[in-house]
Scaffold this active site. Structure first.
Site, short mmCIF file in Angstrom:
data_model
loop_
_atom_site.label_atom_id
_atom_site.label_comp_id
_atom_site.label_asym_id
_atom_site.label_seq_id
_atom_site.Cartn_x
_atom_site.Cartn_y
_atom_site.Cartn_z
N GLU A 191 3.95 -14.14 -14.01
CA GLU A 191 3.50 -12.83 -13.54
C GLU A 191 2.60 -12.12 -14.53
OE1 GLU A 191 6.36 -10.13 -11.08
OE2 GLU A 191 7.43 -10.94 -12.79
N LYS A 219 4.31 -3.50 -7.30
CA LYS A 219 5.71 -3.36 -7.68
C LYS A 219 6.62 -3.55 -6.47
CE LYS A 219 9.05 -2.31 -10.48
NZ LYS A 219 9.49 -3.45 -11.30
N CYS A 223 0.84 -1.20 0.00
CA CYS A 223 0.00 0.00 0.00
C CYS A 223 0.88 1.26 0.00
CB CYS A 223 -0.93 0.08 1.20
SG CYS A 223 -1.86 -1.43 1.46
N HIS A 261 14.37 -36.27 -12.86
CA HIS A 261 14.05 -36.69 -11.48
C HIS A 261 12.61 -36.37 -11.10
CE1 HIS A 261 18.20 -37.74 -10.77
NE2 HIS A 261 18.55 -36.58 -11.30
N ARG A 286 2.74 0.53 -5.47
CA ARG A 286 2.73 -0.21 -4.19
C ARG A 286 1.44 -1.00 -3.99
NH1 ARG A 286 6.70 2.28 -0.93
NH2 ARG A 286 5.83 1.29 0.91
N ASN A 305 -0.15 1.76 6.02
CA ASN A 305 0.66 0.83 5.24
C ASN A 305 1.37 -0.08 6.24
OD1 ASN A 305 3.90 1.20 3.63
ND2 ASN A 305 2.46 -0.48 3.46
N GLY A 306 1.17 -1.39 6.10
CA GLY A 306 1.80 -2.33 7.03
C GLY A 306 0.77 -3.36 7.46
N TRP A 358 -3.08 -2.57 -1.53
CA TRP A 358 -2.81 -3.95 -1.94
C TRP A 358 -3.31 -4.80 -0.79
CZ3 TRP A 358 0.10 -8.01 0.06
CH2 TRP A 358 0.34 -9.08 -0.83
N LYS A 384 8.70 -14.57 -15.12
CA LYS A 384 8.16 -13.52 -16.00
C LYS A 384 6.85 -13.98 -16.63
CE LYS A 384 9.78 -10.70 -14.92
NZ LYS A 384 10.82 -10.61 -13.97
N GLU A 437 13.97 -17.24 -13.92
CA GLU A 437 13.51 -15.89 -14.21
C GLU A 437 12.52 -15.89 -15.40
OE1 GLU A 437 13.41 -13.23 -12.76
OE2 GLU A 437 13.21 -11.64 -14.24
O1 M6R Z 1 12.15 -4.31 -5.26
P1 M6R Z 1 12.74 -5.69 -5.10
O2 M6R Z 1 13.79 -5.98 -6.10
O3 M6R Z 1 13.20 -5.96 -3.70
O4 M6R Z 1 11.52 -6.67 -5.38
C1 M6R Z 1 11.66 -8.05 -5.24
C2 M6R Z 1 10.52 -8.79 -5.87
O5 M6R Z 1 9.32 -8.43 -5.26
C3 M6R Z 1 10.43 -8.51 -7.37
O6 M6R Z 1 11.61 -8.83 -8.03
C4 M6R Z 1 9.27 -9.28 -7.99
O7 M6R Z 1 9.52 -10.64 -7.94
C5 M6R Z 1 9.04 -8.80 -9.43
N1 M6R Z 1 7.66 -8.55 -9.64
C6 M6R Z 1 9.53 -9.75 -10.45
O8 M6R Z 1 9.27 -9.35 -11.75
#
Ligand code: M6R
Length: 598
Positions: free
Chosen positions: A478, A593, A2, A494, A27, A97-98, A71, A475, A471
């Site tokens: 997400e 984000k 948030c 395995h 956020r 926030n928290g 969020w 991607k 990775e």
């Molecule tokens: O801001 P940060 O790099 O600490 O964020 C870490 C993860 O939350 C961030 O990399 C997340 O996995 C991304 N959405 C990946 O694309």
């Protein structure tokens, strides 16, 4: 998670907060709300969905407002659960926030109070109201804070006072000052369009702004006299330019971002400022991070161990402190974070710092919490990354890790000066090589057209390319919501091999390196079970083309450089698949984000 934003001044506070929330939307963006003080009453606007959809920001006029972009943690995204939350008499409004961990307990105790939401936050407004039966307002706030367990950055509005009280414990809060105007926000980026005079609020501190502003420690009562710092950072309004999404724009920005990062590191030599006494006793590197940044850490592990012979452990920040990690002053803790606000990473850093480790952080956001708690910061120069799916932050993090590993290599005398120079030259070629890969965008789009309706995907790679398989899968998950898993290619036999059939696309990273022959054998294993194979191969490799369904070529490069290159087609593939599926690429469902709750 948030974002919270507050304003008091001569402008229309509703409109200032409304736009401030847009800057904080990274956020969280499932709902939003603003409370404004108008003629002794608190007026509230709350909406489900992204900020500003169908809303006229000038429709409310006020000089003092607090707002929130959410969020969800407790309670589904809805108007009812959107902040601000109120006391029964509607005189106290709170944005938060928290997470308040003991909210159930407090709620159960507040007999006679009528709760309207399912959130943890609402208890705060009722708790203040309860204490106001016996104490004056400020004392009641302090009493209520004394009961809260968990983390919070809060702003509180009282209908009977022309003031905002804001407090912080564990969640970020920044104050911006300008002549007769006061701004509060979850990060400095949201303040920079208004002022460069910034005060970072620390844990257990309270800011009260009415005609001026005052800061106290709400636990000790001590008055804090902290002058604003002038932040020499420009506010850059990000726009997508000719690109249809920030994610695509940011994929294309990678060559420039890497160049800037390399010259930032080389230019001011920050990597080399690790104190001699830390270097001389260093016997282990521990890397903590989350998500994509954690994948960068895994690549860093290979490089540091190989180039410098220093043992490295890469930890999920969220797991790190829950298993009593063995850390002492001989450990260099490398924290990697794009945002510098990831709660899990910050908690891991705190744990390591308390145990005496030197904290070296790799971060993209100037002035973020991580940068302020670290002993040394190296900035990635990726520029603002707006797309929730991290792309340019990843390759710039790799750039710093690569240079750091060469630095250690030379210090530990594993590499000679000329080897280091040779390897730096390899890195300098990366931006041009990425630009070459990006020219194949059309081919990636064609491949995406074959697979965008699938439900699953496997990503396989070995050695340095195993983290890239992880990775690539992340991607895809997400942005397209397709279930995808990354595995070391050799692990397939395995277990995951049971999944292979004609409906299972498998992405192999099969660039020419020491594991090439073995990966080719794994490709045969998938093909003989009718799996569909997309291979990333080194330019000129015609053998692989004869064995798989689709090939994407990457320029030939030194083995250690490959992760910079192999990740690019995978970013594009995820992007185009998501685009064909009509997904909301820059703001995927359920994500934010920056993940500022543990
Ligand atoms: O801001 P940060 O790099 O600490 O964020 C870490 C993860 O939350 C961030 O990399 C997340 O996995 C991304 N959405 C990946 O694309």
């Amino acid at each position: 998670m948030c974002g919270i934003f507050g304003y008091k001044g001569m402008k229309n506070s509703f409109s200032v907060v409304f736009n401030g929330l847009k800057d904080l939307e990274y956020r969280g963006y499932d709902s939003w709300g603003i409370a404004s003080l108008i003629d002794g009453e608190i007026k509230v606007v709350k909406k489900t969905g992204k900020i500003g959809e169908d809303f006229d920001e000038e429709s409310v006029k006020s000089s003092i407002s607090i707002g929130h972009t959410r969020w969800s943690t407790h309670g589904i995204p809805s108007d009812k659960n959107a902040h601000p939350h109120f006391s029964c008499d509607k005189k106290i409004a709170v944005v938060h926030n928290g997470i308040i961990e003991n909210h159930d307990e407090i709620r159960a105790r507040l007999k006679g109070h009528k709760f309207k939401s399912d959130t943890d936050t609402e208890v705060i407004a009722h708790l203040i109201e309860e204490y106001m039966k016996k104490y004056d307002y400020k004392e009641a706030v302090v009493k209520a804070l004394g009961e809260l367990e968990g983390s919070f950055a809060l702003m509180i509005l009282n209908s009977e006072r022309e003031e905002i009280i804001a407090v912080r414990r564990g969640s970020p809060l920044v104050l911006g000052v300008k002549k007769e105007e006061f701004f509060l926000a979850s990060d400095i980026l949201a303040l920079l369009r208004h002022t460069k005079e910034i005060i970072f609020v620390e844990d257990d501190e309270m800011v009260i702004f009415n005609s001026g502003f005052k800061m106290i420690n709400f636990v000790s009562g001590e008055v804090i006299d902290r002058k604003p710092e002038v932040m020499d950072i420009d506010f850059n309004e990000s726009d997508k330019g000719a690109f249809s999404h920030f994610m695509l724009k940011e994929i294309y920005e990678q060559p420039k971002a890497i160049e800037k990062t390399i010259s930032g590191v080389n230019g001011n030599g920050v990597v080399f400022q690790i104190p001699e006494k830390v270097l001389s006793r260093l016997n282990r590197v521990v890397i903590v991070a989350c998500g994509t940044s954690w994948h960068a850490g895994l690549v860093g592990e290979y490089w540091i161990e190989r180039f410098a012979g220093i043992p490295v452990e890469v930890e999920y920040a969220s797991e790190f402190r829950y298993r009593k990690p063995i850390i002492d002053e001989n450990v260099l803790l490398v924290a990697i974070s794009q945002s510098g606000e990831t709660a899990d990473t910050l908690a891991a850093v705190k744990e390591a710092k308390d145990k005496g480790a030197f904290i070296f952080s790799i971060c993209n956001v100037f002035g973020s919490t991580l940068t302020r708690v670290s002993d040394l910061v190296v900035y990635t120069r990726a520029g603002a990354e707006i797309g929730v799916a991290s792309t340019k932050a990843f390759t710039t993090q790799l750039s710093v890790l690569y240079l750091l590993s060469l630095f250690f290599g030379e210090k530990k005398k594993v590499l000679t000066g000329s080897e280091v120079e040779k390897r730096k030259e390899f890195l300098k070629k990366v931006p041009v090589q990425i630009a070459e890969i990006l020219k194949n965008e059309k081919k990636v789009r064609e491949i995406a057209e074959n697979y965008y309706l699938d439900k699953n995907a496997l990503y396989l790679g070995r050695g340095l390319n195993f983290p890239i398989a992880l990775e690539g899968a992340l991607k895809l998950k997400e942005v397209s919501y397709i279930h995808a898993e990354g595995y070391p290619a050799a692990e397939m036999k395995h277990g995951p091999i049971a999944l292979i059939d004609k409906d299972m696309p498998v992405v192999f990273i099969a660039a020419k390196d020491k594991t090439y022959e073995k990966v080719m054998a794994n490709i045969e294993e998938v093909k003989s079970r009718k799996g569909k194979v997309i291979a990333l191969a080194s330019e000129g490799d015609s053998i692989v083309a004869g064995k798989v369904d689709h090939v994407l070529y990457i320029p030939t490069a030194d083995h250690f450089i490959l992760p910079f290159l192999t990740v690019i087609p995978l970013q594009l593939l995820a992007y185009y698949i998501a685009d064909l599926r009509g997904c909301e690429i820059d703001k995927p469902r359920n994500l934010a984000k920056s993940v500022t709750v543990e």
